[in-house]
Enzyme design. Sequence first.
Site, PDB file in Angstrom:
ATOM      1  N   TYR A 254     -45.131  38.541  98.812  1.00 56.64           N
ATOM      2  CA  TYR A 254     -44.859  39.439  99.937  1.00 56.64           C
ATOM      3  C   TYR A 254     -43.698  38.911 100.767  1.00 56.64           C
ATOM      4  O   TYR A 254     -42.769  39.660 101.119  1.00 56.64           O
ATOM      5  CB  TYR A 254     -46.118  39.560 100.787  1.00 56.64           C
ATOM      6  CG  TYR A 254     -45.990  40.463 102.012  1.00 56.64           C
ATOM      7  CD1 TYR A 254     -46.414  41.783 101.959  1.00 56.64           C
ATOM      8  CD2 TYR A 254     -45.462  39.989 103.215  1.00 56.64           C
ATOM      9  CE1 TYR A 254     -46.314  42.605 103.069  1.00 56.64           C
ATOM     10  CE2 TYR A 254     -45.351  40.800 104.323  1.00 56.64           C
ATOM     11  CZ  TYR A 254     -45.786  42.103 104.250  1.00 56.64           C
ATOM     12  OH  TYR A 254     -45.666  42.914 105.355  1.00 56.64           O
TER      13      TYR A 254
ATOM     14  N   ASP B 216     -46.998  59.448 101.121  1.00 56.84           N
ATOM     15  CA  ASP B 216     -48.038  58.423 101.064  1.00 56.84           C
ATOM     16  C   ASP B 216     -48.915  58.727  99.858  1.00 56.84           C
ATOM     17  O   ASP B 216     -48.972  59.873  99.391  1.00 56.84           O
ATOM     18  CB  ASP B 216     -48.880  58.449 102.348  1.00 56.84           C
ATOM     19  CG  ASP B 216     -49.537  57.119 102.661  1.00 56.84           C
ATOM     20  OD1 ASP B 216     -50.363  56.657 101.830  1.00 56.84           O
ATOM     21  OD2 ASP B 216     -49.248  56.533 103.714  1.00 56.84           O
TER      22      ASP B 216
ATOM     23  N   ASN C 160     -41.018  52.456 104.865  1.00 58.24           N
ATOM     24  CA  ASN C 160     -42.106  51.708 105.480  1.00 58.24           C
ATOM     25  C   ASN C 160     -43.282  51.424 104.546  1.00 58.24           C
ATOM     26  O   ASN C 160     -44.027  50.472 104.776  1.00 58.24           O
ATOM     27  CB  ASN C 160     -42.617  52.488 106.697  1.00 58.24           C
ATOM     28  CG  ASN C 160     -43.899  51.929 107.248  1.00 58.24           C
ATOM     29  OD1 ASN C 160     -43.930  50.859 107.845  1.00 58.24           O
ATOM     30  ND2 ASN C 160     -44.996  52.650 107.053  1.00 58.24           N
TER      31      ASN C 160
ATOM     32  N   LYS D  20     -40.028  40.695 101.409  1.00 57.13           N
ATOM     33  CA  LYS D  20     -39.560  41.077 102.739  1.00 57.13           C
ATOM     34  C   LYS D  20     -38.262  40.367 103.101  1.00 57.13           C
ATOM     35  O   LYS D  20     -37.406  40.941 103.810  1.00 57.13           O
ATOM     36  CB  LYS D  20     -40.637  40.791 103.775  1.00 57.13           C
ATOM     37  CG  LYS D  20     -41.871  41.678 103.638  1.00 57.13           C
ATOM     38  CD  LYS D  20     -41.534  43.155 103.764  1.00 57.13           C
ATOM     39  CE  LYS D  20     -42.772  44.028 103.816  1.00 57.13           C
ATOM     40  NZ  LYS D  20     -42.460  45.474 103.963  1.00 57.13           N
TER      41      LYS D  20
END
Length: 276
Positions: free
Chosen positions: A151, A36, A85, A155
């Site tokens: 976005y 991260d 993720n 996706k």
Amino acid sequence: MRFDGKTAVVTGGASGIGKATALRFASEGARVFIGDIDEAGGAALADASGGAISFLRTDVTSETNIKALLAAADADSGVDILFNNAGAGGARETIDEISAEAWDATMALLLRSVALGIRHAAPLMAKRGGGAIVNTASVAATQTGAAPTAYSVAKAGVLHLTKLAAADLAKSRIRVNAVCPGFITTNIFTSAVGLEGEKKAMADQMIAALAATTQPVARAGKGEDIAAAVAFLASEDASFITGTHILVDGGMQIGPKHSWDPQTPGLFEALGALAQ
């Protein structure tokens, strides 16, 4: 302890869905590596885990960073599971307003990073005889109105990439699947519009209230809801599942509100009322 002896790598693991999934993997016996850009959050999670979770600062728009995270896990105990993720809301402009730079940045964060995660995890999994990859997509991949255009397109790309990767990697006994979250109370919504502190708390309440009225399951989703689905797809319980996705959306895509809410009349109910 479905993941005893396994090592899982989670990107975007310092908060939200990634944090919930890292904790779920660890609770079921996995050795977990999280990446991260949130160094404070990642370090705190690792410190509190009693050695089950390790953290490496990782910017998933950097191929070098992705390779370094996977290499660290491989050097320690191998790579059996990858949860791609990491992400954010990306550019908010409509297609007639967005710049090329904003488009490219959104694709790099949300789609290219997933492709590179798969690319560099696959050889490490293959040498161990197989593995499982789970990608975070979204309900926005399958409908309009759920997220900004860039976005949503990214996706949708993740969903198709999931199928293609599952086909490419079947020879190596690597399964590839995706989850499509709906309204989940993480910071992706509030960070997308720059809300913090009291305004963030107010926004979270608004999201929860909206979720309670727009889907059959009358509550906002939690990171743990997605973590449960990811853990299933990564486990041997899903050993006959690859190249597909699971909607974890509280029934958001069942149909229009009148199909599940008796208080919302549909066309035939409205016409019937007129006929009485």
